[in-house]
Design an enzyme around this catalytic site. Sequence first.
Site, mmCIF file in Angstrom:
data_model
loop_
_atom_site.group_PDB
_atom_site.id
_atom_site.type_symbol
_atom_site.label_atom_id
_atom_site.label_comp_id
_atom_site.label_asym_id
_atom_site.label_seq_id
_atom_site.Cartn_x
_atom_site.Cartn_y
_atom_site.Cartn_z
ATOM 1 N N HIS A 142 -15.843 3.399 -4.952
ATOM 2 C CA HIS A 142 -15.597 4.201 -5.236
ATOM 3 C C HIS A 142 -16.270 5.443 -5.455
ATOM 4 C CE1 HIS A 142 -12.468 2.408 -1.324
ATOM 5 N NE2 HIS A 142 -13.995 2.011 -1.127
ATOM 6 N N CYS A 153 -19.023 -2.024 0.485
ATOM 7 C CA CYS A 153 -18.829 -1.440 1.040
ATOM 8 C C CYS A 153 -19.071 -0.455 2.359
ATOM 9 C CB CYS A 153 -18.408 -0.309 0.409
ATOM 10 S SG CYS A 153 -17.530 1.410 0.164
ATOM 11 N N ASN A 205 -10.819 -4.267 -1.368
ATOM 12 C CA ASN A 205 -10.807 -3.366 -2.526
ATOM 13 C C ASN A 205 -9.365 -3.745 -3.402
ATOM 14 O OD1 ASN A 205 -12.003 -0.739 -1.658
ATOM 15 N ND2 ASN A 205 -10.656 -1.441 0.257
ATOM 16 N N ARG A 232 0.773 -1.350 0.170
ATOM 17 C CA ARG A 232 0.374 -0.114 -0.087
ATOM 18 C C ARG A 232 0.676 0.842 -0.251
ATOM 19 N NH1 ARG A 232 -4.718 1.603 4.086
ATOM 20 N NH2 ARG A 232 -5.284 3.662 3.625
ATOM 21 N N TYR A 264 -14.195 9.431 -1.858
ATOM 22 C CA TYR A 264 -13.164 9.365 -3.501
ATOM 23 C C TYR A 264 -13.414 10.489 -4.184
ATOM 24 C CZ TYR A 264 -12.459 5.105 -0.120
ATOM 25 O OH TYR A 264 -11.885 4.373 0.413
#
Length: 421
Positions: A194, A164, A144, A90, A244
């Site tokens: 998102h 989500c 995700n 990440r 988002y």
Amino acid sequence: MKLAVVGGGSTYTPELIDGFARLRDTLPISELVLIDPAADRLELVGGLARRIFAKQGHPGLITTTSDLDAGVAGADAVLLQLRVGGQAARQRDETWPLECGCVGQETTGAGGLAKALRTVPVVLDIAERVRRTNPDAWIIDFTNPVGIVTRALLQAGHKAVGLCNVAITLQRTFASLLGMAPEELHLDHVGLNHLTWELGVRRGGPGGEDLMPRLLAEHGDAVADDLRLPRAVLDRLGVVPSYYLRYFYAHDKVVRELGEKPSRAAEVAAMERELLAMYGDPTLDEKPELLAKRGGAFYSEAAVDLAAALLGDGGSPVQVVNTLNNGTLPFLPDSAVIEVQARVDRSGPVPLAVPRLDPLYAGLIAHVTAYEDLALDAALRGGRERVAKALLAHPLVGQFDLAEGLTDRLLAHNKEHLAWA
């Protein structure tokens, strides 16, 4: 009822356990299996999970294992909440796109593509093993990028629904601002994972009085601050975008901000170390307050509601899920995965009808869906050319030289996770 959680060693898990304990009448679990290859984390999380159940008087058995096949055997539902490559991957996803002047984020843009490439093959392998062991189990995906991962699962014929926490978080936020109970509000939630907008805030359910004008008039500044968007964006749209959408509506500003501070991945990694130390305290028997800052707010309540509806033992009849379009948004292929309100029962989700969307939303949804088509193809078949095409199609990239530079960086930072690279 038996549930299995793949990625059970996640620091998220106590949030899920707390929900299972509090909402045991909605979802009466007799056995919960936490599955994770990281044995050290798993034992810390598993110990706290058992103490939470004991404190709240839940009679269910919690076990831990690193054996996926044994863990999912006989499960009625399997929840996926894994992170291939961990926080280190990440960190890279949030860093190298900035070198090209693009947003560095774990689910949006080039970083999101990298995560999809790493994740889809692993999730499909897990799902196939679940199907061999227990073909009737529902797979609930919280991993995700949820939209792409859920589409991969459905395309492969699995009984899967994506989940989500954006919608439930906004529902709770709006209810607090309006002085109402969350269950009194129904959101006209439309888009892709998102990439969603709340087109209405309904009192009492679908078709109820729309409180959106009141919400924006009385609390628009607070909502805008929470989304980290200018109030003018809400006034122009007349609806509430998910947070988002900030990566699209304020991309260049976000890139500058991200380049001036530590990454979210670094913050989360530090938080996880602190949380794991807390989880090892044998006197801790509730989720710590710090967990709220980790992300995933209200995930447990959404997961309980969805599992209960799919397994036929309760849950709200209408929920926000990620599922096949099947004509709901007529400008998208039936095979696209959308995030909308749906009626959910044992047979799965069926999206509610959606009114014709303004081109402002429909255009971006169609654009990102085209990118997701190409991203999934790259995740399934590999190859530099497919990665580059997906990036070229993304609305936050869209330039040939930029896509080429991002492709080189993506492959360089993910070779250990991509068998074909």
